[in-house]
Design a protein around this motif. Structure first.
Motif, PDB file in Angstrom:
ATOM      1  N   LEU A  78       0.831  -1.059   0.015  1.00  0.00           N
ATOM      2  CA  LEU A  78      -0.103   0.035   0.169  1.00  0.00           C
ATOM      3  C   LEU A  78       0.958   1.327   0.011  1.00  0.00           C
ATOM      4  O   LEU A  78       0.451   2.296  -0.605  1.00  0.00           O
ATOM      5  CB  LEU A  78      -1.074  -0.054   1.344  1.00  0.00           C
ATOM      6  CG  LEU A  78      -1.924   1.303   1.349  1.00  0.00           C
ATOM      7  CD1 LEU A  78      -2.867   1.231   0.167  1.00  0.00           C
ATOM      8  CD2 LEU A  78      -2.565   1.345   2.881  1.00  0.00           C
ATOM      9  N   VAL A  79       1.938   1.146   0.747  1.00  0.00           N
ATOM     10  CA  VAL A  79       3.009   2.413   0.583  1.00  0.00           C
ATOM     11  C   VAL A  79       3.349   2.610  -0.609  1.00  0.00           C
ATOM     12  O   VAL A  79       3.500   3.797  -1.243  1.00  0.00           O
ATOM     13  CB  VAL A  79       3.997   2.265   1.793  1.00  0.00           C
ATOM     14  CG1 VAL A  79       4.982   3.297   1.714  1.00  0.00           C
ATOM     15  CG2 VAL A  79       3.268   2.199   3.191  1.00  0.00           C
ATOM     16  N   GLN A  80       3.852   1.578  -1.312  1.00  0.00           N
ATOM     17  CA  GLN A  80       4.408   1.578  -2.685  1.00  0.00           C
ATOM     18  C   GLN A  80       3.420   2.068  -3.475  1.00  0.00           C
ATOM     19  O   GLN A  80       3.588   3.033  -4.244  1.00  0.00           O
ATOM     20  CB  GLN A  80       5.131   0.390  -3.119  1.00  0.00           C
ATOM     21  CG  GLN A  80       5.683   0.223  -4.429  1.00  0.00           C
ATOM     22  CD  GLN A  80       6.376  -0.895  -4.963  1.00  0.00           C
ATOM     23  OE1 GLN A  80       6.232  -2.047  -4.072  1.00  0.00           O
ATOM     24  NE2 GLN A  80       6.776  -1.189  -6.252  1.00  0.00           N
ATOM     25  N   THR A  81       2.405   1.759  -3.596  1.00  0.00           N
ATOM     26  CA  THR A  81       1.117   2.305  -4.346  1.00  0.00           C
ATOM     27  C   THR A  81       0.854   3.546  -4.210  1.00  0.00           C
ATOM     28  O   THR A  81       0.578   4.376  -5.194  1.00  0.00           O
ATOM     29  CB  THR A  81      -0.054   1.231  -3.873  1.00  0.00           C
ATOM     30  OG1 THR A  81       0.183  -0.075  -4.406  1.00  0.00           O
ATOM     31  CG2 THR A  81      -1.226   1.807  -5.128  1.00  0.00           C
ATOM     32  N   SER A  82       0.911   3.858  -3.009  1.00  0.00           N
ATOM     33  CA  SER A  82       0.830   5.431  -2.538  1.00  0.00           C
ATOM     34  C   SER A  82       1.884   6.276  -3.355  1.00  0.00           C
ATOM     35  O   SER A  82       1.544   7.365  -3.794  1.00  0.00           O
ATOM     36  CB  SER A  82       0.889   5.756  -1.107  1.00  0.00           C
ATOM     37  OG  SER A  82      -0.064   5.114  -0.374  1.00  0.00           O
TER      38      SER A  82
END
Length: 285
Positions: A130-134
């Motif tokens: 999720l952090v990478q997607t953000s």
């Protein structure tokens, strides 16, 4: 007195929820550190959606009808909600491949030897994704602004609506990573996980309102598109961003796209997290 009598009793953690949260954060930190050591993982994840923006904007812009116009500027604003949604859902393939890679390398067996919550391994992984997607979504938004995308009016109160749109995108993206987690646990190699994690996303993303107006589809296909969770988040983002292409439909997800996105996301997480954790426990048993 025997050694067995002297050994301290094995007790359950006083706060299992707290332990699960701590363990999940540890696993998430481990995956984020791994991303920084392999920067090409993040780089390639950014390049693909940027290419989609440029190609769709300059190749298809002006040739696809939005409402009653084929204006390329209108299509830019119409397009971006679909590209944003496609980006967060395609992260599913990365989640599937990452978990399959950990399984293949035997990291699951190492985690089994530690006194940690079983579901923490998967939760930590999905949080890191999720952090990478953000990060990818932030870069993509900047590129979209550079090519001419404009979310709504310059009214400062619209900023909250724009942020809410991005929040819905990340929520649905997080829900889809649990589908990727289940796929990653169900195959034997990262290559198979990558293929299995992405192949089903093509009909999900293209049989939707992301790139074309569903009113131009055959009736049965239009109904599929209108009840597609992907279409709900695209519709919600267009409403929140103030962009063209909001579908006029009697279908409940199209009339209440924000609530539909929240509902779809929660249901997907509940179902696929349960299945993924159960699969993980069997694999680690």
């Amino acid at each position: 007195m025997s050694a067995a009598t002297d050994a301290p009793p094995v007790t359950a953690p006083a706060n299992p929820i707290g332990q699960s949260l701590r363990d999940s954060l540890v696993i998430a930190r481990r995956n984020l550190i791994r991303m920084t050591r392999i920067p090409e993982m993040v780089l390639f994840g950014i390049i693909q959606p940027v290419m989609f923006v440029i190609l769709f904007t300059y190749v298809f812009g002006g040739s696809i009808k939005v409402g009653s116009t084929t204006d390329s500027d209108v299509y830019k604003d119409f397009l971006m909600a679909g590209i944003f949604a496609q980006t967060v859902t395609f992260a599913t393939a990365g989640s599937a491949a990452g978990i399959a890679d950990d399984m293949q390398k035997g990291l699951v067996d190492r985690f089994r030897s530690l006194p940690m919550a079983r579901g923490a391994v998967l939760t930590g992984r999905t949080v890191a994704d999720l952090v990478q997607t953000s990060i990818t979504l932030l870069v993509l938004a900047i590129v979209a602004l550079l090519v001419g995308w404009r979310p709504g009016s310059p009214d400062p109160t619209n900023i909250g609506r724009v942020l809410a749109g991005f929040g819905l995108l990340l929520l649905l993206g997080y829900a889809f990573t649990w589908i990727g987690a289940l796929i990653g646990l169900s195959v034997r190699t990262p290559e198979a996980a990558t293929s299995g994690g992405i192949i089903w996303l093509f009909p999900v993303t293209f049989v939707s309102n992301a790139f074309v107006d569903p009113t131009q589809m055959t009736p049965w296909l239009r109904h599929v598109a209108e009840w597609n969770p992907f279409s709900a988040v695209v519709q919600a983002c267009r409403e929140l961003f103030g962009n063209p292409g909001v579908v006029q439909s009697d279908a409940w997800p199209m009339q209440h796209p924000v609530w539909a996105t929240l509902t779809y996301s929660i249901v997907i997480v509940l179902i696929f997290r349960t299945l993924a954790v159960r699969k993980y426990r069997r694999a680690a048993g």
